[in-house]
Design an enzyme around this catalytic site. Structure first.
Site, short mmCIF file in Angstrom:
data_model
loop_
_atom_site.label_atom_id
_atom_site.label_comp_id
_atom_site.label_asym_id
_atom_site.label_seq_id
_atom_site.Cartn_x
_atom_site.Cartn_y
_atom_site.Cartn_z
N GLU A 1 -0.71 -2.08 5.11
CA GLU A 1 0.19 -2.09 6.28
C GLU A 1 0.10 -0.77 7.02
O GLU A 1 0.31 -0.71 8.23
CB GLU A 1 1.64 -2.35 5.83
CG GLU A 1 2.63 -2.56 6.98
CD GLU A 1 3.12 -1.28 7.63
OE1 GLU A 1 3.32 -1.25 8.85
OE2 GLU A 1 3.29 -0.26 6.92
N GLU A 2 -0.21 0.30 6.28
CA GLU A 2 -0.10 1.66 6.83
C GLU A 2 -1.30 2.08 7.68
O GLU A 2 -1.25 3.12 8.32
CB GLU A 2 0.05 2.69 5.70
CG GLU A 2 1.28 2.51 4.82
CD GLU A 2 2.56 3.01 5.48
OE1 GLU A 2 2.51 3.44 6.65
OE2 GLU A 2 3.60 2.97 4.82
N ASP B 1 0.80 -1.23 0.00
CA ASP B 1 0.00 0.00 0.00
C ASP B 1 0.83 1.28 0.00
O ASP B 1 2.01 1.28 0.36
CB ASP B 1 -0.98 0.02 1.19
CG ASP B 1 -0.29 -0.22 2.54
OD1 ASP B 1 0.76 -0.90 2.58
OD2 ASP B 1 -0.81 0.28 3.56
N HIS C 1 7.88 8.59 4.33
CA HIS C 1 6.66 9.39 4.42
C HIS C 1 6.92 10.87 4.07
O HIS C 1 6.06 11.72 4.32
CB HIS C 1 5.96 9.27 5.79
CG HIS C 1 5.53 7.87 6.12
ND1 HIS C 1 4.51 7.57 7.01
CD2 HIS C 1 5.97 6.65 5.69
CE1 HIS C 1 4.36 6.25 7.10
NE2 HIS C 1 5.25 5.67 6.31
NI NI Z 1 6.63 0.98 5.46
#
Ligand code: NI
Length: 388
Positions: free
Chosen positions: A136-137, A78, A361
């Protein structure tokens, strides 16, 4: 041996796939195109039993000619709600969505490892199970759903990896034991009695009480926890009031608790509520308290980690190995290591010479693509070694 099977073609494939995925990022639980791409690519290799454990995840099973153990390898797929600021030609084509954590690279590396290993079915003992995980996020995470769908049934060992832009390319990080924390959350509402700010003696001032509460919560780490243990308790939101002359009725606050040790993890909610009860009662207020457990901590298995250490040294030399310091971040890979022993490794993908230094990020995050073929080698080498 591994250097021969990870051919020039595989090196081209892994970069080509990573770039395609980078251009077509999708948010957590919405990985429809991504999972279709992964599914179709896996089907094109042959020798794999490909399935969809959940709507946007993919599993491929490679069953060797001789019976043996089952190894699962997991990649997350993702992306994040970030507007990309990179300028290379394969930037995200979706406004406001970006692969800013390297999951495009994880997916591409595992696809390439599946391609290599599917061509070696005759020599494989046991089974390699490739897990392409969604979400996962975003809590509650895709790993839990995949485990509930049965992807870990019969699995003896599990492996996962994360590219890391803050570790230099050519370095590989391993951790023995606790590696990533359990990220739990709490919410507290201090319920006082509002009124005119000119008459504080006639109210129960929720702001003054909640401010004391924030200070007293710090004692959970500094005074109630063994100084040799690891714990984070942070208040991250504090919402109160609407005007300069009104004492508000209530204050809302929330925060995060990060721990490794199960006993400490169990004690913190009790301590948090005890402090909340004490402070609010002392000042004539009441409270509401909510606590939610997040992912489990990622605890690496010593034996499997030692095997990975050997693989890294075999492939890249002693100087490539780094002992990675545990961190208080969370990662839903823990759902797999709760089911079978495993290890999570770090693949260095930063390169200051190429300007690849941005943190995960960040809108300018990227990875050095030269790390990808090496990640494939490491997956292939350790798969053959762990199943031998
Ligand atoms: Ni990651």
């Amino acid at each position: 041996m591994v250097n021969e099977v990870v051919t020039e073609q595989i090196k081209e494939d892994v970069i080509k796939w990573r770039r395609y995925l980078h251009q077509h990022p999708e948010l957590s639980f919405q990985e429809d195109e991504t999972s279709n791409f992964v599914y179709d690519t896996l089907c094109s290799f042959g020798n794999l039993a490909v399935s969809r454990p959940t709507r946007t995840s993919v599993m491929a099973r490679l069953i060797g000619r001789t019976p043996g153990k089952v190894l699962a390898i997991r990649a997350d797929m993702d992306a994040l709600p970030i507007q990309e600021e990179n300028t290379f030609e394969y930037v995200s084509q979706k406004p406001g969505v970006m692969h800013a954590c390297g999951h495009d690279g994880h997916t591409a590396m595992l696809l390439a490892a599946a391609k290599v290993l599917s061509g070696m079915q005759d020599t494989i003992k046991g089974e390699v199970r490739f897990l392409f995980q969604h979400a996962e996020e975003l809590f509650p995470g895709g790993a839990k759903e995949m485990v509930e769908a049965g992807v870990m049934d019969g699995v003896d060992m599990v492996l996962g990896a994360h590219l890391l832009s803050t570790m230099e390319i050519g370095k590989y990080g391993i951790t023995y034991g606790a590696m990533m924390a359990a990220p739990d959350t709490f919410e507290i509402t201090v319920c006082g009695q509002g009124g005119h700010a000119a008459h504080p003696h006639k109210v129960a001032d929720s702001v003054a009480i909640a401010a004391q509460l924030v200070s007293n919560i710090q004692h959970i780490v500094s005074r109630n926890t063994d100084p040799l243990e690891n714990l984070v308790v942070s208040v991250t939101q504090f919402i109160a009031g609407t005007a300069h002359n009104v004492i508000p009725e209530s204050v809302y606050m929330c925060g995060t608790v990060r721990s490794f040790d199960p006993m400490i993890r169990k004690t913190v909610p009790q301590l948090l509520e005890r402090v909340t009860r004490g402070i609010t009662e002392a000042h004539g207020a009441t409270y509401e308290f909510k606590y939610e457990n997040g992912y489990s901590p990622v605890i690496n298995d010593d034996k499997i980690t030692a095997q990975l250490e050997e693989s890294i040294i075999d492939l890249f030399g002693q100087s490539a190995l780094e002992l990675f310091t545990p961190c208080m971040g969370g990662e839903d890979f823990s759902a797999y290591v709760d089911k079978a022993p495993g290890t999570y490794i770090i693949i260095g993908a930063g390169n200051p010479d190429k300007g690849i230094t941005y943190e995960h990020h960040h809108p300018k995050f990227t990875v050095d693509e030269d790390a990808l073929p090496n990640g494939v080698k490491l997956f292939v080498h350790s798969a053959l070694k762990l199943l031998a």
